[in-house]
Design an enzyme around this catalytic site. Structure first.
Site, short mmCIF file in Angstrom:
data_model
loop_
_atom_site.label_atom_id
_atom_site.label_comp_id
_atom_site.label_asym_id
_atom_site.label_seq_id
_atom_site.Cartn_x
_atom_site.Cartn_y
_atom_site.Cartn_z
CG HIS A 122 -1.94 0.93 1.41
ND1 HIS A 122 -1.72 2.26 1.68
CD2 HIS A 122 -3.29 0.78 1.32
CE1 HIS A 122 -2.90 2.90 1.76
NE2 HIS A 122 -3.86 2.02 1.53
CG ASP A 199 0.28 -2.26 6.17
OD1 ASP A 199 -0.72 -2.36 6.91
OD2 ASP A 199 0.26 -1.67 5.07
CD GLN A 202 -7.11 -4.68 3.82
OE1 GLN A 202 -8.07 -5.40 4.12
NE2 GLN A 202 -7.27 -3.41 3.51
CE LYS A 225 -8.26 -0.14 5.64
NZ LYS A 225 -6.98 -0.18 4.90
CB CYS A 366 -3.77 3.11 -1.63
SG CYS A 366 -5.07 4.29 -1.32
C1 LIG Z 1 -6.04 0.56 4.62
C2 LIG Z 1 -4.61 0.18 4.55
C3 LIG Z 1 -3.59 1.03 5.00
C4 LIG Z 1 -3.88 2.42 5.49
O1 LIG Z 1 -4.74 2.41 6.57
P1 LIG Z 1 -5.39 3.79 7.09
O2 LIG Z 1 -6.44 3.32 8.02
O3 LIG Z 1 -5.96 4.47 5.87
O4 LIG Z 1 -4.31 4.58 7.71
C5 LIG Z 1 -2.30 0.59 4.95
N1 LIG Z 1 -2.00 -0.63 4.48
C6 LIG Z 1 -2.93 -1.47 4.05
C7 LIG Z 1 -2.53 -2.83 3.57
C8 LIG Z 1 -4.26 -1.09 4.06
O5 LIG Z 1 -5.20 -1.93 3.61
#
Ligand SMILES: *Cc1c(COP(=O)(O)O)cnc(C)c1O
Length: 408
Positions: A122, A199, A202, A225, A366
Site C-alpha cells: 500500500h 502492515d 488487512q 477496518k 492505493c
Molecule cells: C487501509 C490500509 C492502510 C492504510 O490504513 P489507514 O487506516 O488508511 O491509515 C495501509 N495498508 C494497508 C494494507 C491497508 O489496507
C-alpha cells in the site's frame, strides 16, 4: 461451528439500507468495515456521559475516561498478545503508525543502510520509507512478485545484506488479498540483523494475530477496518526499540518536564502520544475488539474462507473475466478482478454495480506499483467481512453479468 449470520447482520443497521433503490450489498470492507450496534452505542454513551480529557484531570469524569482508555489499550494488548500494555501506541490509523516508525527510528539507522519493502505494498508502506531514505541517505529495495501475485522469496534472500536495517511488509495485500509468508520474512530479516515492520491493516480483520509468536518488531493496524471507529489505529512496537526511538511529535502528554533549555520525555506509551488523542475512538475500539471476540476469531476465519472459496468459484464460472492472484496459495479478505473487455475500466464496472446497490472498490487501491506490475490501471475489488453472505456474492455475480452485457 457455523456463525449465525442473521444474528450478526442484525447488529449492523446500515446493511438494512437500500442504495439506488436496491438493498445495499456492501463488499468494500477492505476500505472500511461497517460498525455494529455496540460500537455505535458506546460512541454515544461516551459523549453523553463521560466526555473529558484523559491523563490530566483530578475530576471524576476525567478519571473515568482515563481508566476506560487504558482498559482499551490493555484489551488490544491481549488481543494481539503483546507482552506489555505500554507497547501499544494509539495512533490515528495504520498510515500514522508507519509514518511514526519511519520517523522515530532515525537514531537506529545510518547513511548507507538499506530498507526492503515489496512490490505489493500500500502507498502508506512505501512513501514514509522514501521520506526516511531521502532524509538519511538510505537505499530502498523492493521484493518482486511473480505472476500469481506472490512474493519471490529467493529474491528477498538476495536483497538482504548486512546493510539491511528495516524490512517493511504487509501481512495481507489490500490489492490482491494475498497472504504473505511473514513468519519466514521476519525470521530471515532478524538473522540479517534487520528490524521488521508488518502492515497488518488487512490481516487483523481476518486473522488471529500473535505479535510475540510472529516476533514482529512493529505491527500496525486500523480500528476502522476491524468494525471500530475511524481516526484510530494501533502501533505495536517492542519495548526495547520504542525506548531507543525519538518522539514522533512534540506537545502535551508526551513530556516529563519542559523548560526552554531542555525537555525530558514521558515513558511509554505516552512518549509517542502527543496531544489530546481520539479519546472516544480509543475507548470504543474496545467494543469492536469485543465484537470480534464474541463472534470468535476462528469462526470469522472459517466463514470468510468459505466466502472466498465461493466467490472465486462463482467468478471463475463467468466468461471473459481475469481474477488476479487466483492461484496464490493463501488469500484472505479481498478478491481482485477485471472484465476482459477492451477499453473498459474497473470504474465502469463499479458504476454499474453501484446502480444495483453493490458497493465494491475500483481503481488502484492505493497500490499503484502492483497495478503497474500487472500492466493495468486498476481492478474491481470485492472484499469481505464476517457479515458477508453467499447471497451478497450471488448479487455480485448477477451485477457483473449485467455489466458484461452493458459493456460488452
Ligand atoms: C487501509 C490500509 C492502510 C492504510 O490504513 P489507514 O487506516 O488508511 O491509515 C495501509 N495498508 C494497508 C494494507 C491497508 O489496507
Amino acid at each position: 461451528m457455523n456463525i449465525d449470520l442473521k444474528y450478526i447482520r442484525n447488529q449492523f443497521p446500515i446493511l438494512e439500507q437500500t442504495v439506488n433503490g436496491n438493498p445495499l450489498i456492501y463488499l468494500d470492507n477492505a476500505a472500511t468495515s461497517q460498525k455494529p450496534l455496540s460500537v455505535l452505542e458506546a460512541e454515544e454513551v461516551y459523549y453523553k456521559t463521560i466526555n473529558s480529557n484523559v491523563h490530566r484531570g483530578i475530576h471524576t469524569l476525567s478519571q473515568i475516561a482515563t481508566v476506560e482508555m487504558e482498559e482499551a489499550r490493555k484489551l488490544v494488548q491481549l488481543f494481539i498478545n503483546a507482552k506489555k500494555d505500554y507497547e501499544i501506541i494509539f495512533t490515528k490509523g495504520s498510515t500514522e503508525g508507519i509514518n511514526l516508525v519511519a520517523s522515530s527510528i532515525e537514531p537506529l539507522v545510518k547513511e548507507g543502510d538499506e530498507i526492503i519493502i515489496s512490490h505489493l505494498e500500500h502507498h502508506s508502506n512505501i512513501v514514509p520509507w522514501q521520506f526516511l531514505a531521502k532524509r538519511k541517505g538510505l537505499l530502498l529495495k523492493v521484493i518482486p512478485v511473480d505472476d500469481n501475485g506472490e512474493l519471490i522469496l529467493s529474491e528477498y534472500t538476495k536483497l538482504l545484506t548486512e546493510k539491511t536495517r528495516i524490512v517493511a511488509i504487509n501481512h495481507i495485500s489490500n490489492a490482491l488479498g494475498v497472504i504473505n509468508p511473514i513468519e519466514k520474512i521476519i525470521k530471515q530479516a532478524h538473522e540479517a540483523g534487520a528490524y521488521v515492520l508488518i502492515d497488518g491493516a488487512q490481516a487483523v480483520p481476518h486473522k488471529k494475530i500473535d505479535v510475540q509468536a510472529l516476533d514482529a518488531d512493529f505491527y500496525v493496524f486500523s480500528s476502522h477496518k476491524i468494525y471500530g471507529p475511524t481516526g484510530v489505529g494501533i502501533l505495536y512496537g517492542k519495548e526495547r526499540l520504542l525506548d531507543a526511538m525519538i518522539p514522533y511529535q512534540g506537545g502535551g502528554e508526551m513530556i516529563k518536564e519542559v523548560t526552554f533549555e531542555k525537555t525530558t520525555y514521558a515513558n511509554l506509551p505516552f512518549k509517542f502520544e502527543a496531544g489530546t488523542p481520539n479519546i472516544a475512538g480509543n475507548i470504543v475500539l474496545k467494543k469492536a475488539v469485543e465484537f470480534m471476540q464474541n463472534v470468535g476469531l476462528d469462526n470469522i476465519m472459517k466463514h470468510e474462507d468459505d466466502i472466498m472459496k465461493y466467490t472465486t468459484k462463482r467468478l471463475d464460472e463467468l466468461d471473459n473475466i481475469i481474477i488476479y492472484a487466483k492461484d496464490a496459495q493463501h488469500r484472505s479478505g479481498s478478491i481482485s478482478f477485471n472484465l476482459n473487455i477492451e477499453n473498459i475500466h474497473s470504474s465502469d464496472v463499479g458504476f454499474i454495480l453501484d446502480k444495483q446497490g453493490i458497493a465494491v472498490r475500483t481503481g488502484h487501491h492505493c497500490a499503484q506499483p502492483i497495478m503497474n506490475r500487472f500492466g493495468i490501471s486498476g481492478t474491481v475489488r470485492a472484499s469481505f467481512a464476517t457479515y458477508t453472505s453467499k447471497e451478497d456474492i450471488d448479487k455480485l455475480i448477477e451485477g457483473i453479468k449485467l455489466a458484461q452485457k452493458m459493456l460488452g
